[in-house]
Write a protein that holds these residues in place. Structure first.
Motif, PDB file in Angstrom:
ATOM      1  N   LEU A  83       0.675  -1.247   0.031  1.00 21.30           N
ATOM      2  CA  LEU A  83       0.000   0.134   0.021  1.00 21.30           C
ATOM      3  C   LEU A  83       0.752   1.236  -0.185  1.00 21.30           C
ATOM      4  N   ARG A  84       2.077   1.283   0.609  1.00 21.05           N
ATOM      5  CA  ARG A  84       2.703   2.417   0.683  1.00 21.05           C
ATOM      6  C   ARG A  84       3.956   2.552  -0.539  1.00 21.05           C
ATOM      7  N   LYS A 122      -6.515   0.149  -4.510  1.00 19.10           N
ATOM      8  CA  LYS A 122      -5.366   0.649  -3.825  1.00 19.10           C
ATOM      9  C   LYS A 122      -5.694   2.107  -3.304  1.00 19.10           C
ATOM     10  N   ARG A 123      -6.125   2.844  -4.224  1.00 20.08           N
ATOM     11  CA  ARG A 123      -6.498   4.395  -3.931  1.00 20.08           C
ATOM     12  C   ARG A 123      -7.353   4.527  -2.756  1.00 20.08           C
ATOM     13  N   VAL A 125      -8.067   2.131  -0.443  1.00 12.44           N
ATOM     14  CA  VAL A 125      -7.602   1.931   0.835  1.00 12.44           C
ATOM     15  C   VAL A 125      -6.514   2.877   1.324  1.00 12.44           C
ATOM     16  N   LYS A 126      -5.855   3.481   0.451  1.00  9.51           N
ATOM     17  CA  LYS A 126      -4.997   4.642   0.995  1.00  9.51           C
ATOM     18  C   LYS A 126      -5.573   5.757   1.710  1.00  9.51           C
TER      19      LYS A 126
END
Length: 152
Positions: A83-84, A122-123, A125-126
């Motif tokens: 994620l990072r 992913k976006r 979740v971020k």
């Protein structure tokens, strides 16, 4: 009556017999089959139609398949770094742990294990920190909206 595979093999047998009598080029022209196919069938032919059956192209084993330990490393590294840092961060972490394969091999294995997130996921979740939490909120909102519409 046989199935399609045996019918195809018997047809090939007839073509091979004709090729052995009249020549491979004539057989190719007459039956509309490539000369290379007829040459391959003639080389394989042992007198029975079973020798002309289509063989499987599936591999019998995978000598360079990821081991269970490598898959476990990919799984844990993906959870902590993806994620990072994305794929590069996962790969760098794996290299520190002793992973010796390529980046593309690691990505392929992760996707096969179902670990790849789509860009939108992913976006999300971020932004929220927890994708499942967002899904639950959306479901709750939809349920509340339905109840409200039924009451009114």
């Amino acid at each position: 009556m046989g199935n399609i595979i045996s019918q195809e093999a018997r047809k090939r047998q007839a073509i091979v017999k004709y090729a052995l009598k009249k020549g491979k080029s004539k057989a190719a022209a007459m039956y509309g089959v490539s000369l290379s196919s007829i040459k391959r069938w003639c080389k394989r032919y042992d007198g029975t139609w079973q020798s002309l059956k289509e063989k499987s192209h599936r591999p019998h084993h995978h000598p360079s398949q990821h081991t269970q330990a490598e898959e476990k490393m990919i799984y844990h590294s993906f959870q902590s770094k993806f994620l990072r840092w994305g794929w590069d961060g996962v790969y760098e972490d794996l290299l520190k742990q002793g992973y010796t394969r390529s980046l593309s091999g690691m990505v392929y294995a992760a996707k096969r294990m179902g670990r790849a997130l789509k860009l939108n996921e992913k976006r999300l979740v971020k932004m929220t920190g927890d994708f499942l939490n967002v899904c639950c909120r959306v479901r709750k909102f939809k349920l509340m909206l339905k109840k409200y519409l039924l009451i009114v």
